[in-house]
Design a protein around this motif. Structure first.
Motif, short mmCIF file in Angstrom:
data_model
loop_
_atom_site.label_atom_id
_atom_site.label_comp_id
_atom_site.label_asym_id
_atom_site.label_seq_id
_atom_site.Cartn_x
_atom_site.Cartn_y
_atom_site.Cartn_z
N ALA A 172 47.23 -23.06 -21.25
CA ALA A 172 46.75 -23.45 -19.93
C ALA A 172 45.51 -22.66 -19.53
N LEU A 173 45.51 -21.36 -19.83
CA LEU A 173 44.34 -20.54 -19.53
C LEU A 173 43.13 -20.98 -20.34
N VAL A 174 43.33 -21.27 -21.62
CA VAL A 174 42.22 -21.72 -22.47
C VAL A 174 41.69 -23.06 -21.98
N LEU A 175 42.57 -23.96 -21.55
CA LEU A 175 42.13 -25.26 -21.05
C LEU A 175 41.27 -25.09 -19.80
N VAL A 176 41.68 -24.20 -18.90
CA VAL A 176 40.89 -23.94 -17.69
C VAL A 176 39.53 -23.34 -18.07
N LEU A 177 39.50 -22.44 -19.04
CA LEU A 177 38.25 -21.84 -19.47
C LEU A 177 37.32 -22.87 -20.11
N ILE A 178 37.89 -23.79 -20.88
CA ILE A 178 37.06 -24.85 -21.50
C ILE A 178 36.40 -25.71 -20.43
N VAL A 179 37.19 -26.12 -19.43
CA VAL A 179 36.64 -26.93 -18.35
C VAL A 179 35.58 -26.15 -17.58
N LEU A 180 35.83 -24.85 -17.37
CA LEU A 180 34.86 -24.01 -16.66
C LEU A 180 33.55 -23.92 -17.43
N VAL A 181 33.65 -23.71 -18.74
CA VAL A 181 32.44 -23.59 -19.57
C VAL A 181 31.66 -24.91 -19.56
N ILE A 182 32.36 -26.02 -19.67
CA ILE A 182 31.69 -27.33 -19.65
C ILE A 182 30.94 -27.54 -18.34
N ASN A 183 31.56 -27.16 -17.22
CA ASN A 183 30.91 -27.32 -15.93
C ASN A 183 29.70 -26.40 -15.80
N ILE A 184 29.80 -25.17 -16.29
CA ILE A 184 28.67 -24.24 -16.22
C ILE A 184 27.51 -24.76 -17.06
N VAL A 185 27.81 -25.26 -18.25
CA VAL A 185 26.75 -25.80 -19.11
C VAL A 185 26.08 -27.00 -18.44
N GLY A 186 26.88 -27.86 -17.82
CA GLY A 186 26.31 -29.00 -17.12
C GLY A 186 25.41 -28.59 -15.97
N GLN A 187 25.82 -27.57 -15.20
CA GLN A 187 25.00 -27.09 -14.10
C GLN A 187 23.70 -26.48 -14.60
N VAL A 188 23.78 -25.72 -15.69
CA VAL A 188 22.57 -25.11 -16.25
C VAL A 188 21.59 -26.17 -16.74
N LEU A 189 22.10 -27.17 -17.44
CA LEU A 189 21.24 -28.24 -17.94
C LEU A 189 20.60 -29.02 -16.80
N SER A 190 21.36 -29.29 -15.75
CA SER A 190 20.80 -30.03 -14.62
C SER A 190 19.73 -29.22 -13.90
N ARG A 191 19.92 -27.92 -13.77
CA ARG A 191 18.91 -27.09 -13.11
C ARG A 191 17.64 -27.01 -13.93
N LYS A 192 17.78 -26.90 -15.25
CA LYS A 192 16.59 -26.87 -16.11
C LYS A 192 15.81 -28.17 -15.98
N ARG A 193 16.52 -29.28 -15.89
CA ARG A 193 15.83 -30.56 -15.79
C ARG A 193 15.13 -30.67 -14.43
N VAL A 194 15.73 -30.10 -13.38
CA VAL A 194 15.09 -30.14 -12.06
C VAL A 194 13.82 -29.31 -12.04
N THR A 195 13.87 -28.10 -12.65
CA THR A 195 12.69 -27.24 -12.66
C THR A 195 11.54 -27.86 -13.45
N ARG A 196 11.85 -28.63 -14.47
CA ARG A 196 10.80 -29.30 -15.21
C ARG A 196 10.11 -30.38 -14.37
#
Length: 305
Positions: free
Chosen positions: A281-305
Motif C-alpha cells: 500500500a505504501l509503495v502504491l501511494v508512492l508510485i501515484v505520488l511520483v507520477i503526479n510530480i512528474v506530470g506537474q514538472v512536465l506541465s510547468r516546463k511546457r508552460v515556461t517554453r
C-alpha cells in the motif's frame, strides 16, 4: 472644483459606519470567530488523511527493502518475499489503459470543444462522460470480463487494461475539454488569420497551449486506475509469477497487481503477508505520488517554453 464641493456637501449629513478596525466591534469579533472555526475544521478534516499516511509509513515502512521490489510473494507459511511482479503488472495494465484512454479522450475533447460544441452528438457524449465519472468500477470489470475474458478464454493484462481505460476515459475527456476551452480565442483567430487550417490550429496552437491542463487530467486518471481493485478481480485476477517469463512477455496470462495483492493479503491470518500488504500500500501511494510530480514538472516546463 465646484463639482467636488457639491459632492462633499451632499454627503455631509450621511452617517457612514466606522471603517477603522476595532477589536470590540461585532463584525471584527465575528470575523475572528469564523476564521478560527475555519482553521479548526481544516485541521479536523486533515486528521483522517494524516492518520492514514502515518499508518502507511509506520506499518509499511518497516518492511521496505530492495527485496520487496525484486522478489515474488511468499506462500502462506513463508517469510520474506516481495511484490516486484505486482509492481510490473500494475504499471503494465495502467500503461495499456493510458494508451487506450488518452488518445481517444483527447480526440473526443477536441470534437466537443472545437468542432461540434453545441451539437446534439456533443451533448450526448458529454452527458455519457459525466455519467461514467460515477460509474461503479466493478461494472467496468464485469463489462471487460464479458467482452475480453470470455472471448479470449483467459484472464490477462489487456483485459485489465481495457477495464481501467473505461474508468480513465471520462476523466481525460472532461479535463481535456475544459483545458481546450481555456485557450484564448485571440490565439485561434491569429492563427487562422495567418492562413492556418483548422487542423493546424488544433495541432500547433490549441493542443500545445492546453497541454498542462490535459496532463493534470491524465495524472488524475492514472491515479484512479492504479488504485482500482474490483475491475482487476474480474479481468487480470492475480498471479505469483512475473509477467515476463522465459524472455517473453506473457500478456495473455493472469497478471499480478498491487491493488489485488493488498486486497488478498490484508484479509489473511498470516502476519508476514499482512505486513507485505501494508508495504505494498505504501509503495502504491508512492508510485501515484511520483507520477503526479512528474506530470506537474512536465506541465510547468511546457508552460515556461
Amino acid at each position: 472644483m465646484n463639482d467636488e464641493l457639491e459632492i462633499s456637501e451632499s454627503f455631509a449629513d450621511v452617517d457612514f459606519p466606522r471603517l477603522e478596525r476595532s477589536l470590540r466591534h461585532p463584525r471584527t469579533l465575528l470575523s475572528a470567530f469564523l476564521s478560527l472555526m475555519t482553521g479548526v475544521v481544516t485541521v479536523v478534516a486533515c486528521i483522517p488523511l494524516f492518520s492514514v499516511l502515518f499508518m502507511l509509513i509506520y506499518r509499511g515502512g518497516k518492511r521496505l527493502s530492495l527485496s520487496l521490489l525484486t522478489e515474488t510473494p511468499p506462500s502462506a507459511f513463508e517469510s520474506g518475499g516481495g511484490f516486484g511482479n505486482a509492481i510490473v503488472g500494475t504499471l503494465t495494465m495502467v500503461g495499456i489503459a493510458a494508451l487506450i484512454a488518452v488518445p481517444f479522450g483527447i480526440l473526443a475533447a477536441v470534437f466537443l470543444a472545437e468542432f461540434g460544441p453545441k451539437s446534439k452528438t456533443a451533448s450526448a457524449v458529454r452527458f455519457c462522460a459525466k455519467l461514467l465519472t460515477g460509474f461503479p468500477s466493478i461494472l467496468a470489470g464485469v463489462f471487460a470480463y464479458a467482452a475480453v475474458v470470455l472471448l479470449t478464454g483467459t484472464y490477462s493484462a489487456p483485459a485489465g487494461g481495457i477495464a481501467l481505460s473505461i474508468l480513465m476515459l471520462p476523466i481525460v475527456m472532461l479535463t481535456a475539454e475544459e483545458s481546450i476551452k481555456m485557450v484564448p480565442q485571440k490565439m485561434k483567430e491569429a492563427a487562422i488569420g495567418m492562413g492556418a487550417t483548422q487542423t493546424q490550429v488544433v495541432l500547433r496552437v490549441i493542443l500545445p497551449t492546453a497541454m498542462p491542463g490535459m496532463l493534470t487530467g491524465v495524472m488524475l486518471a492514472v491515479a484512479r486506475a492504479a488504485g482500482e481493485t474490483a475491475p482487476l478481480l474480474f479481468t487480470a485476477l492475480n498471479s505469483n509469477y512475473w509477467i515476463v517469463q522465459d524472455g517473453s512477455l506473457a500478456l495473455m496470462e493472469p497478471t499480478a497487481s498491487l491493488a489485488v495483492l493488498i486486497f488478498n493479503f490484508s484479509g489473511v491470518p498470516f502476519e508476514s503477508q499482512i505486513e507485505l500488504a501494508w508495504a505494498a500500500a505504501l509503495v502504491l501511494v508512492l508510485i501515484v505520488l511520483v507520477i503526479n510530480i512528474v506530470g506537474q514538472v512536465l506541465s510547468r516546463k511546457r508552460v515556461t517554453r
